[in-house]
Write a protein that holds these residues in place. Structure first.
Motif, mmCIF file in Angstrom:
data_model
loop_
_atom_site.group_PDB
_atom_site.id
_atom_site.type_symbol
_atom_site.label_atom_id
_atom_site.label_comp_id
_atom_site.label_asym_id
_atom_site.label_seq_id
_atom_site.Cartn_x
_atom_site.Cartn_y
_atom_site.Cartn_z
ATOM 1 N N SER A 51 -0.248 -4.926 -3.330
ATOM 2 C CA SER A 51 0.294 -5.359 -2.528
ATOM 3 C C SER A 51 0.298 -5.175 -0.869
ATOM 4 O O SER A 51 -1.278 -4.550 -0.646
ATOM 5 C CB SER A 51 1.320 -3.706 -2.783
ATOM 6 N N PHE A 52 0.335 -5.399 -0.574
ATOM 7 C CA PHE A 52 0.726 -5.058 0.682
ATOM 8 C C PHE A 52 0.516 -3.642 1.692
ATOM 9 O O PHE A 52 0.238 -3.113 2.714
ATOM 10 C CB PHE A 52 2.095 -5.296 2.063
ATOM 11 N N ASP A 53 0.840 -2.501 0.560
ATOM 12 C CA ASP A 53 0.192 -1.139 0.751
ATOM 13 C C ASP A 53 -1.275 -0.749 0.507
ATOM 14 O O ASP A 53 -1.682 0.191 0.457
ATOM 15 C CB ASP A 53 1.145 -0.287 -0.416
ATOM 16 N N ASN A 54 -1.572 -1.602 0.733
ATOM 17 C CA ASN A 54 -3.212 -2.013 0.426
ATOM 18 C C ASN A 54 -4.151 -1.143 -0.943
ATOM 19 O O ASN A 54 -5.105 -0.816 -0.653
ATOM 20 C CB ASN A 54 -3.834 -0.778 1.471
ATOM 21 N N SER A 55 -2.909 -1.263 -1.865
ATOM 22 C CA SER A 55 -3.205 -1.015 -2.706
ATOM 23 C C SER A 55 -3.175 -1.682 -4.304
ATOM 24 O O SER A 55 -2.345 -2.798 -3.882
ATOM 25 C CB SER A 55 -2.448 0.626 -3.388
ATOM 26 N N VAL A 56 -4.028 -1.531 -5.201
ATOM 27 C CA VAL A 56 -3.906 -1.761 -7.127
ATOM 28 C C VAL A 56 -3.361 -1.611 -7.681
ATOM 29 O O VAL A 56 -3.001 -0.084 -7.746
ATOM 30 C CB VAL A 56 -5.004 -2.241 -7.296
ATOM 31 N N GLY A 57 -1.925 -1.873 -8.683
ATOM 32 C CA GLY A 57 -0.610 -0.637 -9.249
ATOM 33 C C GLY A 57 -1.646 -1.539 -10.637
ATOM 34 O O GLY A 57 -1.715 -2.363 -11.233
ATOM 35 N N LEU A 58 -1.793 -0.401 -11.467
ATOM 36 C CA LEU A 58 -1.860 -0.882 -12.641
ATOM 37 C C LEU A 58 -0.419 0.017 -13.917
ATOM 38 O O LEU A 58 -1.090 1.641 -13.596
ATOM 39 C CB LEU A 58 -3.672 0.096 -13.568
ATOM 40 N N TRP A 59 0.241 -1.129 -14.754
ATOM 41 C CA TRP A 59 1.780 -0.886 -14.708
ATOM 42 C C TRP A 59 1.145 -0.038 -16.301
ATOM 43 O O TRP A 59 0.945 -1.487 -17.036
ATOM 44 C CB TRP A 59 2.365 -2.006 -14.680
ATOM 45 N N GLN A 60 1.652 1.010 -16.767
ATOM 46 C CA GLN A 60 1.254 1.423 -18.190
ATOM 47 C C GLN A 60 2.216 2.707 -18.748
ATOM 48 O O GLN A 60 1.836 3.567 -17.713
ATOM 49 C CB GLN A 60 -0.350 2.691 -18.458
ATOM 50 N N GLY A 61 3.175 2.403 -19.025
ATOM 51 C CA GLY A 61 4.248 3.405 -19.273
ATOM 52 C C GLY A 61 5.121 3.222 -18.009
ATOM 53 O O GLY A 61 5.330 2.005 -17.556
ATOM 54 N N ARG A 62 5.739 4.255 -18.140
ATOM 55 C CA ARG A 62 6.796 4.233 -16.453
ATOM 56 C C ARG A 62 5.968 4.406 -15.205
ATOM 57 O O ARG A 62 7.103 4.188 -14.610
ATOM 58 C CB ARG A 62 7.934 5.376 -17.277
ATOM 59 N N LYS A 63 5.004 4.975 -15.707
ATOM 60 C CA LYS A 63 4.579 5.411 -13.615
ATOM 61 C C LYS A 63 3.548 4.605 -13.963
ATOM 62 O O LYS A 63 2.019 4.250 -14.513
ATOM 63 C CB LYS A 63 3.470 7.314 -13.803
ATOM 64 N N PRO A 64 2.706 4.183 -12.736
ATOM 65 C CA PRO A 64 1.685 2.662 -12.443
ATOM 66 C C PRO A 64 0.604 4.025 -12.473
ATOM 67 O O PRO A 64 0.723 5.704 -11.293
ATOM 68 C CB PRO A 64 1.910 1.972 -11.245
ATOM 69 N N ARG A 65 -1.269 3.863 -11.854
ATOM 70 C CA ARG A 65 -1.935 4.238 -10.992
ATOM 71 C C ARG A 65 -2.273 3.641 -10.068
ATOM 72 O O ARG A 65 -2.180 1.662 -10.601
ATOM 73 C CB ARG A 65 -2.557 4.126 -12.901
ATOM 74 N N TRP A 66 -2.730 4.287 -9.578
ATOM 75 C CA TRP A 66 -3.123 3.504 -8.302
ATOM 76 C C TRP A 66 -4.688 3.284 -8.394
ATOM 77 O O TRP A 66 -5.668 4.180 -9.137
ATOM 78 C CB TRP A 66 -2.741 4.115 -7.400
ATOM 79 N N LEU A 67 -5.115 2.027 -7.932
ATOM 80 C CA LEU A 67 -6.430 2.232 -7.621
ATOM 81 C C LEU A 67 -6.508 1.764 -6.096
ATOM 82 O O LEU A 67 -6.435 0.744 -5.322
ATOM 83 C CB LEU A 67 -7.372 0.236 -7.958
ATOM 84 N N GLU A 68 -6.939 2.966 -5.363
ATOM 85 C CA GLU A 68 -7.205 3.025 -3.860
ATOM 86 C C GLU A 68 -8.203 2.281 -3.082
ATOM 87 O O GLU A 68 -9.703 3.113 -3.546
ATOM 88 C CB GLU A 68 -6.469 3.971 -3.323
ATOM 89 N N GLY A 69 -8.942 1.960 -2.573
ATOM 90 C CA GLY A 69 -10.241 1.375 -1.457
ATOM 91 C C GLY A 69 -9.570 0.653 -0.292
ATOM 92 O O GLY A 69 -10.812 0.291 -0.276
ATOM 93 N N HIS A 70 -9.100 -0.302 -1.208
ATOM 94 C CA HIS A 70 -8.589 -1.322 0.220
ATOM 95 C C HIS A 70 -8.549 -0.905 1.310
ATOM 96 O O HIS A 70 -7.810 0.149 1.615
ATOM 97 C CB HIS A 70 -8.046 -2.187 0.399
ATOM 98 N N ARG A 71 -8.962 -1.531 2.903
ATOM 99 C CA ARG A 71 -8.794 -0.765 3.340
ATOM 100 C C ARG A 71 -7.664 -2.007 4.549
ATOM 101 O O ARG A 71 -7.170 -1.320 5.403
ATOM 102 C CB ARG A 71 -10.171 -0.696 5.004
#
Length: 437
Positions: A51-71
């Protein structure tokens, strides 16, 4: 009667891993900006989104888990087997993630955004396409990358052949090229030169065909050995921004700037479906589920959408104006229009936390630059003596961020008319004011 998305959106249907048992319209919500890339795990069906929000989303269940590190914005991603994922972004870096822990290794060396990635069939190499005009070849075992140069301008996509030593690339210079990249004596071969920039490529089974989508709307399938055209699906829509292939069902999908997804049957080379997927804006990202029964797409909205392929004709376009930047200009004051056009994709007006690419502007007047807790500012801003005020905000948009704060992450944009800047500042003063509950 066509199924309307509004009611389904209210139900909050969200994809899970493993895949949904029923094939239903799906929305994955949580990102703070447009969706630039999608990958689907070929065994679990887990969806990953860039996403443009600088993050990767991993979709498991109703809530995503975020991978943060890109600038900066994340625009491309691929799974690396069972436990890892690689992503590329506007920060000129690729990152290899441990999916469980969120730990990452940062791969640096490009001088421009990483537009696309591919993983070699033998699992030993990552190829990166960059706007710096180079292709990076990164050994997954570690070690220095190899950079291939030959395109005249930005490299937009890469695809390994069934032999991992063979690579195809697309470029805004209008060419698709073939690389025997492990043999330095072999120069890249121009497969086609179609005159307009090529945005995306896909290789068919055993390299028997190569599909490409271009800026001028060209959607063609060629023989990679000769460049001979096998099929032409060019329609009066442009540009082609995304391609996805599902080998098991023989489906090839193309997404364009008008919001359509065209699904092609590669067994008979016929258009099987032509679906208006997005109410407004482009289709930047496309991917099939492991069984080929679902197709996921992303674009200007901050939502990943998924449709059952067999029922595409029954759905209205997704993404009715949910965001203020998609509202009709006549519905907004001039100051709000300026903010929506220039700032709203990156910045929220509400109190933190925010998942948008930039820090929230809530309480911005009188705030020192680079001071919102938890936001990863560039060094130039954290060390700045700027206090945001009428004068400093006016100067920021009069000169443009590149000149007012050289080296910051803010994209270059200006508001040249003094009255437009004044109107936006008046709007921001009211919209960002801290209020008592």
């Amino acid at each position: 009667m066509r199924r309307h998305l509004t009611g389904l959106l209210c139900l909050g249907l969200v994809a899970v891993a493993p895949p949904l048992a029923a094939q239903e319209f799906t929305t994955l919500k949580g990102h703070g900006g447009p969706i630039m890339g999608i990958a689907v795990h070929d065994r679990t069906g887990q969806v990953a989104s860039a996403s443009f929000d600088n993050s990767v989303g991993l979709w498991q269940g109703r809530k995503p888990r975020w991978l943060e590190g890109h600038r900066a914005a994340v625009v491309s991603l691929e799974y690396l087997g069972e436990t890892r994922l690689v992503s590329g972004g506007d920060d000129f870096a690729a990152m290899i993630w441990d999916i469980e822990s969120g730990a990452y290794t940062r791969l640096e060396g490009h001088k421009g955004k990483i537009a696309a990635l591919d993983v070699s069939p033998d699992g030993q190499w990552i190829a990166s396409a960059s706007w710096d005009g180079a292709i990076g070849i990164w050994p997954l075992a570690g070690g220095a990358p190899t950079f291939l140069r030959g395109h005249d301008t930005a490299v937009t996509d890469v695809a390994f052949g069934r032999d991992s030593a063979l690579l195809y690339s697309a470029s805004s210079d209008g060419t698709v090229r073939e690389w025997h990249w492990q043999d330095p004596a072999m120069r890249p071969r121009v497969v086609i030169d179609q005159g307009f920039g090529v945005n995306r490529i896909v290789l068919g089974p055993d390299d028997t065909w190569l599909a490409y989508g271009a800026v001028d709307g060209a959607t063609r399938v060629i023989r990679p050995e000769t460049g001979e055209t096998l099929a032409d699906f060019t329609l009066d829509r442009r540009p082609i921004l995304s391609l996805a292939h599902h080998a098991g069902t023989g489906q090839l999908a193309a997404g364009d700037g008008h919001g359509y997804i065209m699904v092609i049957d590669t067994h008979g080379w016929q258009i099987a479906r032509d679906f208006r997927a997005m109410q407004r804006g482009p289709v930047w990202a496309l991917e099939f589920s492991p069984d080929g029964k679902m197709i996921y797409a992303g674009g200007l909205n901050d939502v990943v959408y998924g449709w059952p392929v067999a029922l595409l004709s029954e759905y209205d376009p997704a993404g009715a104006p949910e965001h203020s930047f998609l509202r009709a200009p006549r519905e907004m004051s001039n100051g709000e229009r300026q903010f929506m056009r220039k700032c709203s994709i990156c910045h929220a007006l509400t109190p933190p936390p925010s998942r948008k690419a930039g820090p929230t502007l809530y309480g911005v007047f009188g705030r020192p630059a680079g001071s919102v807790p938890g936001y990863a500012y560039s060094e130039i801003l954290t060390g700045s003596d700027i206090i945001w005020s009428d004068d400093t905000i006016d100067a920021l948009f009069d000169l443009g961020p590149d000149h007012y704060i050289p080296g910051s992450k803010m994209p270059m944009q200006r508001i040249t008319a003094a009255q437009d800047r004044a109107d936006m500042i008046d709007y921001l003063r009211d919209a960002t004011a801290k209020r008592e509950n």
